[in-house]
Design a protein around this motif. Structure first.
Motif, PDB file in Angstrom:
ATOM      1  N   THR A  29      -2.779   1.567  -9.886  1.00 46.98           N
ATOM      2  CA  THR A  29      -3.922   2.343  -9.399  1.00 46.98           C
ATOM      3  C   THR A  29      -4.212   3.546 -10.294  1.00 46.98           C
ATOM      4  O   THR A  29      -4.982   4.424  -9.915  1.00 46.98           O
TER       5      THR A  29
ATOM      6  N   ASP B 250      -4.119   8.665   5.483  1.00 51.24           N
ATOM      7  CA  ASP B 250      -5.114   8.844   4.433  1.00 51.24           C
ATOM      8  C   ASP B 250      -6.524   8.767   5.012  1.00 51.24           C
ATOM      9  O   ASP B 250      -6.718   8.390   6.163  1.00 51.24           O
TER      10      ASP B 250
ATOM     11  N   ASN C 224      -7.697   0.024  -1.007  1.00 49.85           N
ATOM     12  CA  ASN C 224      -8.835   0.636  -1.701  1.00 49.85           C
ATOM     13  C   ASN C 224      -9.170  -0.121  -2.980  1.00 49.85           C
ATOM     14  O   ASN C 224     -10.346  -0.312  -3.323  1.00 49.85           O
ATOM     15  N   THR C 225      -8.126  -0.556  -3.687  1.00 44.76           N
ATOM     16  CA  THR C 225      -8.346  -1.310  -4.924  1.00 44.76           C
ATOM     17  C   THR C 225      -9.030  -2.637  -4.632  1.00 44.76           C
ATOM     18  O   THR C 225      -9.993  -3.017  -5.326  1.00 44.76           O
TER      19      THR C 225
ATOM     20  N   ARG D 190      -3.662   2.559  -0.916  1.00 46.67           N
ATOM     21  CA  ARG D 190      -4.115   2.456  -2.304  1.00 46.67           C
ATOM     22  C   ARG D 190      -4.390   1.003  -2.690  1.00 46.67           C
ATOM     23  O   ARG D 190      -5.358   0.703  -3.396  1.00 46.67           O
TER      24      ARG D 190
ATOM     25  N   GLY E 295      -4.513  11.376  -5.346  1.00 51.28           N
ATOM     26  CA  GLY E 295      -4.407  10.516  -6.527  1.00 51.28           C
ATOM     27  C   GLY E 295      -4.145  11.266  -7.811  1.00 51.28           C
ATOM     28  O   GLY E 295      -3.229  10.925  -8.579  1.00 51.28           O
TER      29      GLY E 295
END
Length: 339
Positions: free
Chosen positions: A156, A37, A19-20, A16, A235
């Motif tokens: 997130t 993931d 990805n951010t 996560r 998510g």
């Protein structure tokens, strides 16, 4: 700027966070990964790491030759090995996401071995990215000449989903949650002890572990303490489950800076964290022993004033570790690394 991200633990908080970074930082992001993931569209390309240490080292070198990135960003300890065991011809920014030698439960000789390995690998590091002042101090001790820069993690979840100050879920049973892998670092045994201490104190609270893992023994410990284990959630499911929590209790014995704490803060859920070094300098409610955590949960559950105070602490944490601060910090770090 063209960035190659490398990790062997693309799951949970690490994925996560990555990805951010790829979403907020303008540039061309590529991913070399292993984990549970699936990468999102923020990455221009993604390729799975092969099995085996030497094959993964070779895979990094092949990816560098093919993609020709301006920078390699290594996430977590093993990625730090794959990218720094040998010089790869481009700058390396290493983000440990917490140092393994900081684990207080590991034997002294193992911690010394991890320390020695990190110190040796730091020779091939252009900049180390620390998530907290504590992590920055550890990185500087490894090699005083290292360039170490702090970068805030960010929540997130959508900040508009935050509940009102002091507001609860309205559920019949007071729910205490923890997010993370069922693994040594997150210390599920501590969370289980809190659940048992609460039962001994006569509380009928519900304890939920949001996540999963391959540590069968720890799963049994949680189950025997009456803790529900949700399994891995996507998510939206993660946010929904967190929103049904009256309290977030972070049980890890050592950390970088956990995204789950930031996500709980962004949702204005009252937070108690274990009193460990990574939270030094952060205005959060902290607990030491499981019995101490149980007493603090009861205080939060029974006092609207305390819940409102924790909401303000959460808002201050969210403002301190914002997207704007992360974007600016990452840009400065990347530019320094390639300079």
């Amino acid at each position: 700027m063209k960035v190659l991200h490398v990790t062997e633990c693309y799951a949970g908080g690490v994925s996560r966070a990555m990805n951010t970074l790829a979403a907020i930082y303008e540039g061309e992001h590529h991913l070399l990964w292993a984990g549970e993931d699936s990468p999102p569209g923020a990455f221009v390309s993604s390729q799975r790491l092969p099995d085996g240490l030497l094959e993964r080292v070779r895979s990094v070198r092949r990816a560098v030759a093919t993609i020709q990135p301006d920078l390699v960003h290594a996430h977590s300890s093993w990625a730090g090995v794959y990218t720094r065991l040998l010089p790869i011809g481009v700058p390396v920014a290493y983000e440990p996401h917490c140092f393994v030698f900081d684990d207080p439960k590991r034997p002294t000789y193992l911690r010394a071995a991890y320390w020695a390995a990190e110190s040796a690998l730091s020779v091939n590091t252009n900049v180390t990215i620390a998530l907290t002042p504590h992590e920055a101090k550890l990185a500087k001790r490894l090699r005083p000449l290292n360039r170490v820069r702090e970068l805030p993690n960010v929540a997130t979840v959508d900040l508009s989903l935050a509940r009102s100050a002091g507001g609860g879920t309205g559920s019949e049973r007071y729910t205490v949650s923890m997010v993370g892998r069922v693994a040594r670092q997150k210390d599920p045994e501590y969370f289980a002890e809190v659940a048992l201490a609460a039962k001994r104190a006569g509380a009928s609270w519900r304890f939920v572990w949001i996540g999963d893992g391959n540590d069968a023994a720890s799963r049994i410990v949680l189950a025997n303490a009456g803790v529900e284990i949700t399994g891995w959630l996507d998510g939206a499911e993660l946010v929904e489950t967190l929103q049904r929590s009256d309290m977030y209790l972070h049980s890890a014995s050592y950390e970088g800076f956990p995204l789950s704490v930031l996500d709980a803060a962004a949702l204005s859920i009252p937070i108690i964290v274990r009193d460990v070094a990574c939270f030094e300098g952060f205005d959060l409610m902290k607990a030491s022993t499981p019995e101490d955590a149980t007493r603090r949960i009861r205080t939060v559950a029974t006092s609207l004033e305390v819940r409102r105070d924790l909401t303000e602490k959460s808002r201050a944490l969210t403002a301190r570790m914002s997207v704007e601060a992360q974007r600016a910090g990452l840009d400065a770090i990347y530019r320094e690394a390639i300079a």
